[in-house]
Design a protein around this motif. Structure first.
Motif, mmCIF file in Angstrom:
data_model
loop_
_atom_site.group_PDB
_atom_site.id
_atom_site.type_symbol
_atom_site.label_atom_id
_atom_site.label_comp_id
_atom_site.label_asym_id
_atom_site.label_seq_id
_atom_site.Cartn_x
_atom_site.Cartn_y
_atom_site.Cartn_z
ATOM 1 N N CYS A 153 0.835 -1.203 0.000
ATOM 2 C CA CYS A 153 0.000 0.000 0.000
ATOM 3 C C CYS A 153 0.870 1.253 0.000
ATOM 4 C CB CYS A 153 -0.926 -0.007 1.216
ATOM 5 S SG CYS A 153 -2.255 -1.238 1.137
ATOM 6 N N ASP A 156 2.184 1.995 -3.424
ATOM 7 C CA ASP A 156 1.308 2.749 -4.333
ATOM 8 C C ASP A 156 1.675 4.226 -4.352
ATOM 9 O OD1 ASP A 156 -0.098 0.493 -5.035
ATOM 10 O OD2 ASP A 156 -1.836 0.919 -3.750
ATOM 11 N N GLN A 157 2.305 4.678 -3.278
ATOM 12 C CA GLN A 157 2.718 6.078 -3.191
ATOM 13 C C GLN A 157 4.241 6.221 -3.295
ATOM 14 O OE1 GLN A 157 0.579 8.413 -0.148
ATOM 15 N NE2 GLN A 157 -0.757 6.631 0.219
ATOM 16 N N ASP A 189 -0.451 9.766 2.000
ATOM 17 C CA ASP A 189 -1.860 10.135 1.961
ATOM 18 C C ASP A 189 -2.608 9.081 2.776
ATOM 19 O OD1 ASP A 189 -4.627 10.105 1.214
ATOM 20 O OD2 ASP A 189 -4.136 11.315 -0.536
ATOM 21 N N ASP A 191 -5.751 8.699 3.776
ATOM 22 C CA ASP A 191 -7.022 8.175 3.280
ATOM 23 C C ASP A 191 -6.778 7.062 2.265
ATOM 24 O OD1 ASP A 191 -8.480 9.889 4.870
ATOM 25 O OD2 ASP A 191 -8.718 11.415 3.317
ATOM 26 N N SER A 192 -5.842 7.285 1.367
ATOM 27 C CA SER A 192 -5.539 6.277 0.343
ATOM 28 C C SER A 192 -4.890 5.049 0.969
ATOM 29 C CB SER A 192 -4.612 6.870 -0.727
ATOM 30 O OG SER A 192 -5.243 7.931 -1.408
ATOM 31 N N PHE A 193 -3.971 5.281 1.889
ATOM 32 C CA PHE A 193 -3.282 4.156 2.541
ATOM 33 C C PHE A 193 -4.271 3.310 3.332
ATOM 34 C CE2 PHE A 193 -1.228 2.265 6.235
ATOM 35 C CZ PHE A 193 -0.171 1.577 5.652
ATOM 36 N N ALA A 195 -7.519 3.078 3.025
ATOM 37 C CA ALA A 195 -8.469 2.405 2.137
ATOM 38 C C ALA A 195 -7.830 1.157 1.528
ATOM 39 C CB ALA A 195 -8.934 3.364 1.047
ATOM 40 N N CYS A 196 -6.580 1.281 1.146
ATOM 41 C CA CYS A 196 -5.844 0.145 0.576
ATOM 42 C C CYS A 196 -5.698 -0.968 1.602
ATOM 43 C CB CYS A 196 -4.472 0.615 0.097
ATOM 44 S SG CYS A 196 -3.385 -0.708 -0.508
ATOM 45 N N LYS A 201 -6.408 -4.946 -0.595
ATOM 46 C CA LYS A 201 -6.065 -4.825 -2.013
ATOM 47 C C LYS A 201 -4.945 -5.768 -2.427
ATOM 48 C CE LYS A 201 -4.318 -1.404 -5.355
ATOM 49 N NZ LYS A 201 -3.935 0.029 -5.550
#
Length: 262
Positions: A153, A156-157, A189, A191-193, A195-196, A201
């Motif tokens: 995750c 992804d960033q 981020d 929120d993105s982390f 959520a992942c 995911k």
């Protein structure tokens, strides 16, 4: 230690008396003696609990024991390097694939004691391409699987290796809340982390790594496969298991270089 002789004598008395003494028994035995027996029983219980804990710790250590030093399987293993995170030049002549577990103490030993040397001598110099694959030992490391997902995750960033390093450096704090704290400290981020991480995911990706490692003969961590780089994403590799010194890797890498030159 409890006074074993006094404890046995008291137990024998209770048996002969036909059970725990009532009021009359207390008068004969003496309140202080019965209290001492109860204290001895409590002490024995505490000792048994301590022994059980020690045996449990030993069992865990045995389950995590590394392979003997410099255990190298010379039989070639053909395997895919996978599509996960990697360091080093894509055209590096030698490939290393590591199967690892973020809670494994021997994986941390490799990270702190050997990986930096490999990176300096081989990865950063363009000689080795280094792939990291997940092999969480779920039965003894309950947080390793989610930690593996967290690293992806973060990837992804663009922060896979940063999270990889943070988790190995904080191996005793890998619960989900800790993983989110790491992400916040790394200024991801959130929120993105989150959520992942919450969606799972990368759960199937971790499963694929475990299946690939098992097929290649990995039963514990860390496990390594070292071979010549091929364009089709596979290597015919030498397997090496357990936390090994940098010299053990150098022997295999140098031998592969010698074969390449011949």
């Amino acid at each position: 230690m409890i006074q074993l002789g006094r404890f046995i004598s008291a137990i024998l008395f209770l048996i002969m008396a036909g059970g725990l003494p009532g009021t009359a028994g207390l008068a004969e035995t003496g309140t202080s003696d019965l209290g001492a027996v109860r204290q001895d029983v409590d002490a024995l219980k505490r000792e048994m609990e301590a022994i059980k804990k020690q045996l449990g710790d030993i069992q865990k250590q045995l389950a995590q024991r590394p392979a003997p030093p410099a255990q190298v399987d010379r039989r070639p293993v053909t395997m895919s390097v996978g599509d996960g995170p990697a360091l080093g030049r894509e055209d590096a002549p030698i490939t290393i694939v590591e199967f690892s577990d973020y809670q494994c103490p021997f994986c941390k030993k490799h990270f702190t004691g050997t990986f930096a040397s490999l990176k300096t001598s081989y990865i950063d110099t363009g000689k080795v391409r280094y792939f990291f694959r997940d092999f969480p030992l779920d039965s003894i490391h309950p947080h390793a699987r989610k930690a593996a997902e967290a690293a992806h995750c973060a990837g992804d960033q663009g922060k896979f290796w940063d999270m990889h390093d943070v988790m190995f450096n904080n191996q005793d704090a890998l619960k989900s809340d800790n993983l989110r704290d790491f992400a916040q400290t790394m200024k991801l981020d959130l929120d993105s982390f989150n959520a992942c991480l919450d969606s799972g995911k990368y759960a199937k990706s971790v499963d694929r790594d475990v299946a690939a490692g098992s097929a290649a003969g990995v039963t514990g961590t860390p496990g390594f496969f070292i071979g010549k780089t091929k364009k089709d994403g596979t290597i015919v590799a030498t397997a090496m298991m357990g936390a090994q010194p940098a010299s053990a890797f150098s022997q295999v890498i140098d031998r592969l270089f010698d074969e390449k030159e011949k």
